[in-house]
Scaffold this motif. Structure first.
Motif, PDB file in Angstrom:
ATOM      1  N   MET A  33      40.425  52.142  31.754  1.00 21.22           N
ATOM      2  CA  MET A  33      39.282  52.027  30.846  1.00 21.22           C
ATOM      3  C   MET A  33      38.635  53.377  30.538  1.00 21.22           C
ATOM      4  O   MET A  33      38.219  53.625  29.419  1.00 21.22           O
ATOM      5  N   ARG A  34      38.570  54.203  31.579  1.00 20.37           N
ATOM      6  CA  ARG A  34      37.886  55.480  31.362  1.00 20.37           C
ATOM      7  C   ARG A  34      38.563  56.259  30.218  1.00 20.37           C
ATOM      8  O   ARG A  34      37.894  56.741  29.298  1.00 20.37           O
ATOM      9  N   THR A  35      39.892  56.335  30.278  1.00 24.59           N
ATOM     10  CA  THR A  35      40.617  57.050  29.222  1.00 24.59           C
ATOM     11  C   THR A  35      40.472  56.322  27.886  1.00 24.59           C
ATOM     12  O   THR A  35      40.307  56.955  26.845  1.00 24.59           O
ATOM     13  N   LEU A  36      40.498  55.005  27.924  1.00 19.89           N
ATOM     14  CA  LEU A  36      40.388  54.236  26.686  1.00 19.89           C
ATOM     15  C   LEU A  36      39.056  54.486  25.974  1.00 19.89           C
ATOM     16  O   LEU A  36      38.997  54.608  24.760  1.00 19.89           O
ATOM     17  N   PHE A  37      37.975  54.577  26.755  1.00 24.61           N
ATOM     18  CA  PHE A  37      36.653  54.702  26.130  1.00 24.61           C
ATOM     19  C   PHE A  37      36.312  56.129  25.715  1.00 24.61           C
ATOM     20  O   PHE A  37      35.340  56.345  24.992  1.00 24.61           O
ATOM     21  N   GLU A  38      37.126  57.096  26.176  1.00 23.57           N
ATOM     22  CA  GLU A  38      36.863  58.482  25.781  1.00 23.57           C
ATOM     23  C   GLU A  38      36.843  58.604  24.260  1.00 23.57           C
ATOM     24  O   GLU A  38      37.614  57.939  23.576  1.00 23.57           O
ATOM     25  N   ASP A  39      35.984  59.436  23.740  1.00 22.59           N
ATOM     26  CA  ASP A  39      35.857  59.677  22.296  1.00 22.59           C
ATOM     27  C   ASP A  39      35.353  58.454  21.535  1.00 22.59           C
ATOM     28  O   ASP A  39      35.593  58.344  20.334  1.00 22.59           O
ATOM     29  N   THR A  40      34.712  57.531  22.222  1.00 21.47           N
ATOM     30  CA  THR A  40      34.081  56.404  21.509  1.00 21.47           C
ATOM     31  C   THR A  40      32.640  56.292  22.007  1.00 21.47           C
ATOM     32  O   THR A  40      32.305  56.818  23.075  1.00 21.47           O
ATOM     33  N   PRO A  41      31.798  55.565  21.255  1.00 25.54           N
ATOM     34  CA  PRO A  41      30.404  55.363  21.695  1.00 25.54           C
ATOM     35  C   PRO A  41      30.320  54.614  23.029  1.00 25.54           C
ATOM     36  O   PRO A  41      29.278  54.631  23.671  1.00 25.54           O
ATOM     37  N   LEU A  42      31.414  53.971  23.428  1.00 26.47           N
ATOM     38  CA  LEU A  42      31.373  53.172  24.656  1.00 26.47           C
ATOM     39  C   LEU A  42      31.441  54.033  25.914  1.00 26.47           C
ATOM     40  O   LEU A  42      31.125  53.564  27.004  1.00 26.47           O
ATOM     41  N   PHE A  43      31.829  55.290  25.777  1.00 23.25           N
ATOM     42  CA  PHE A  43      32.045  56.121  26.954  1.00 23.25           C
ATOM     43  C   PHE A  43      30.747  56.323  27.749  1.00 23.25           C
ATOM     44  O   PHE A  43      30.724  56.186  28.970  1.00 23.25           O
ATOM     45  N   SER A  44      29.668  56.597  27.049  1.00 24.56           N
ATOM     46  CA  SER A  44      28.392  56.855  27.752  1.00 24.56           C
ATOM     47  C   SER A  44      27.941  55.591  28.483  1.00 24.56           C
ATOM     48  O   SER A  44      27.469  55.644  29.617  1.00 24.56           O
ATOM     49  N   TRP A  45      28.127  54.454  27.828  1.00 28.12           N
ATOM     50  CA  TRP A  45      27.793  53.177  28.472  1.00 28.12           C
ATOM     51  C   TRP A  45      28.657  52.964  29.713  1.00 28.12           C
ATOM     52  O   TRP A  45      28.158  52.641  30.790  1.00 28.12           O
ATOM     53  N   TYR A  46      29.952  53.207  29.578  1.00 27.58           N
ATOM     54  CA  TYR A  46      30.884  52.940  30.670  1.00 27.58           C
ATOM     55  C   TYR A  46      30.576  53.806  31.886  1.00 27.58           C
ATOM     56  O   TYR A  46      30.675  53.357  33.028  1.00 27.58           O
ATOM     57  N   THR A  47      30.209  55.050  31.646  1.00 28.94           N
ATOM     58  CA  THR A  47      29.953  55.933  32.782  1.00 28.94           C
ATOM     59  C   THR A  47      28.610  55.626  33.444  1.00 28.94           C
ATOM     60  O   THR A  47      28.385  55.998  34.586  1.00 28.94           O
ATOM     61  N   ARG A  48      27.711  54.938  32.722  1.00 28.19           N
ATOM     62  CA  ARG A  48      26.403  54.617  33.295  1.00 28.19           C
ATOM     63  C   ARG A  48      26.377  53.269  34.020  1.00 28.19           C
ATOM     64  O   ARG A  48      25.566  53.036  34.905  1.00 28.19           O
TER      65      ARG A  48
END
Ligand SMILES: *[C@@H]1O[C@H](CO)[C@@H](O)[C@H](O)[C@H]1NC(C)=O
Ligand SMILES: *[C@@H]1O[C@H](CO)[C@@H](O)[C@H](O)[C@H]1NC(C)=O
Ligand SMILES: *[C@@H]1O[C@H](CO)[C@@H](O)[C@H](O)[C@H]1NC(C)=O
Ligand SMILES: *[C@@H]1O[C@H](CO)[C@@H](O)[C@H](O)[C@H]1NC(C)=O
Ligand SMILES: *[C@@H]1O[C@H](CO)[C@@H](O)[C@H](O)[C@H]1NC(C)=O
Length: 343
Positions: free
Chosen positions: A124-139
């Motif tokens: 998931m981490r790689t998948l969400f990179e470069d999308t608006p979801l990345f900041s959400w996923y890391t939080r």
């Protein structure tokens, strides 16, 4: 001496055969079971999906032994879209404690034997990179999320189709004919979109908007808030669809909103109809795929060989390998269903 030599020879032959088999599998299913140096799987993934014509399935639980319905969904897509890659991303393949050890689960060996099916670890981490979801996923604190399997699946499907383009399908959708649309949402009911099937070309602005809205209005305690409700509110912002007239789909700018008959000819209060015997079975002539409402199936209904139910007949027709290898008779006696090593 001769006996030893013979033994040595047969051992080498067995080893070679095993490696040949594992090699074939590893070509198709990444570094799993590999006798070879690791593949650059991220590059392979990009190369395969970059044409934007893939059919994508996701498994966000750690499960690596797909049940018959999942196998059927993937197989039926591979059958209906023979020239297109069918990518099945599984979270469990990105977890060394979950990797199938010596015995490959029957559904995985069945699926990896299909030419256009490709199994990938879902990272998931790689998948969400470069999308608006990345900041959400890391939080987000995953252990505090009660609906994490669903919420992470809602997010992952948006990101994967935004990045690569193609069609996303839930693992309880049986494909029966090709979807003739590139950019579409599927109506579950009038003015209400599902997120169980949708398709877009890569980098479509509609999906980018969805990912932004996902993060802005994130509330995992509200069921569907990041799922069907998200696509529905974004569609209303995009074009205010009216009600369906007869069997016609609705056209919004750069997005079609497909009639409930296309994927939901049997609506969710009626889901048990799939497990019943019909006098005259529906033709489903106005449908591209059938959503089976598996989340309604808390009572664990299954397809039973010889039961003549609608779903048994659908399996037989649209996912014959799954039917042959994974569907059991009433006594629970598998007719086959053994792993490839046991054939
Ligand atoms: C799982 O994903 C991480 C990145 O998030 C990656 O570094 C790791 O190699 C992956 N593990 C497996 C078993 O694929
Ligand atoms: C791997 O799977 C196990 C068992 O389901 C789970 O407890 C663990 O948290 C998983 N590890 C990762 C890195 O997701
Ligand atoms: C994450 O949630 C768990 C369970 O609610 C809690 O015990 C833990 O302290 C949380 N971690 C962080 C970093 O907030
Ligand atoms: C629709 O797509 C065309 C071509 O990709 C683009 O020029 C146009 O701006 C899009 N319209 C909307 C409303 O997104
Ligand atoms: C469904 O389509 C098939 C072939 O396209 C046709 O033969 C059949 O009559 C149709 N059935 C109904 C109920 O429209």
């Amino acid at each position: 001496m001769d006996v030893l030599k013979g033994l040595q020879l047969s051992l080498s032959v067995i080893l070679l055969l095993a490696c040949g088999f594992l090699y074939q599998l590893s070509l198709k299913s990444n570094r799993l079971f590999s006798c070879l140096p690791p593949f650059k799987s991220q590059q392979r993934l990009e190369a395969l999906l970059s044409h934007g014509r893939s059919i994508v399935f996701l498994e966000t639980s750690e499960r690596t032994d797909p049940p018959p319905m999942v196998s059927c969904a993937v197989e039926s897509a591979a059958k209906i879209y023979p020239g297109q890659p069918v990518a099945f991303f599984m979270k469990g393949l990105n977890n060394s404690t979950q990797l199938p050890s010596n015995a490959t689960p029957p559904a995985l060996s069945l699926l990896s034997a299909i030419d256009n099916v490709f199994l990938f670890p879902l990272d998931m981490r790689t998948l969400f990179e470069d999308t608006p979801l990345f900041s959400w996923y890391t939080r987000v604190n995953v252990s505090a999320e009660r609906n994490w399997l669903h919420v992470s699946s809602d997010a992952a499907r948006l990101a994967v189709i935004w990045k690569y383009g193609g069609i996303y399908m839930d693992t309880d959708v049986i494909s029966i004919r090709p979807i003739p649309e590139e950019n579409f949402l599927a109506a579950q009911a009038s003015q209400y979109s599902s997120n169980g099937v949708f398709g877009f070309r890569a980098r479509h602005p509609f999906l980018w908007g969805c990912m932004e809205n996902f993060v802005e209005h994130y509330n995992s305690d509200i069921w569907g808030q990041q799922g069907p409700a998200l696509l529905t509110r974004m569609l209303k912002l995009w074009c205010r669809p009216g009600d369906f007239q007869e069997l016609r789909d609705l056209q919004c700018p750069n997005v079609s909103f497909l009639h409930p008959q296309r994927f939901y000819p049997i609506s969710y209060p009626e889901w048990r109809r799939y497990y019943e015997v019909w006098d005259t079975e529906p033709s489903f002539n106005d449908s591209y795929a059938l959503h089976l409402w598996n989340h309604m199936n808390q009572e664990g209904r299954a397809v039973v060989r010889g039961s003549r139910t609608l779903l048994e007949n659908l399996y037989r027709k649209h996912c014959p390998r799954t039917y042959r290898d994974l569907i059991q008779g009433p006594e629970g006696s598998a007719t086959r269903g053994l792993g490839p090593g046991n054939k």
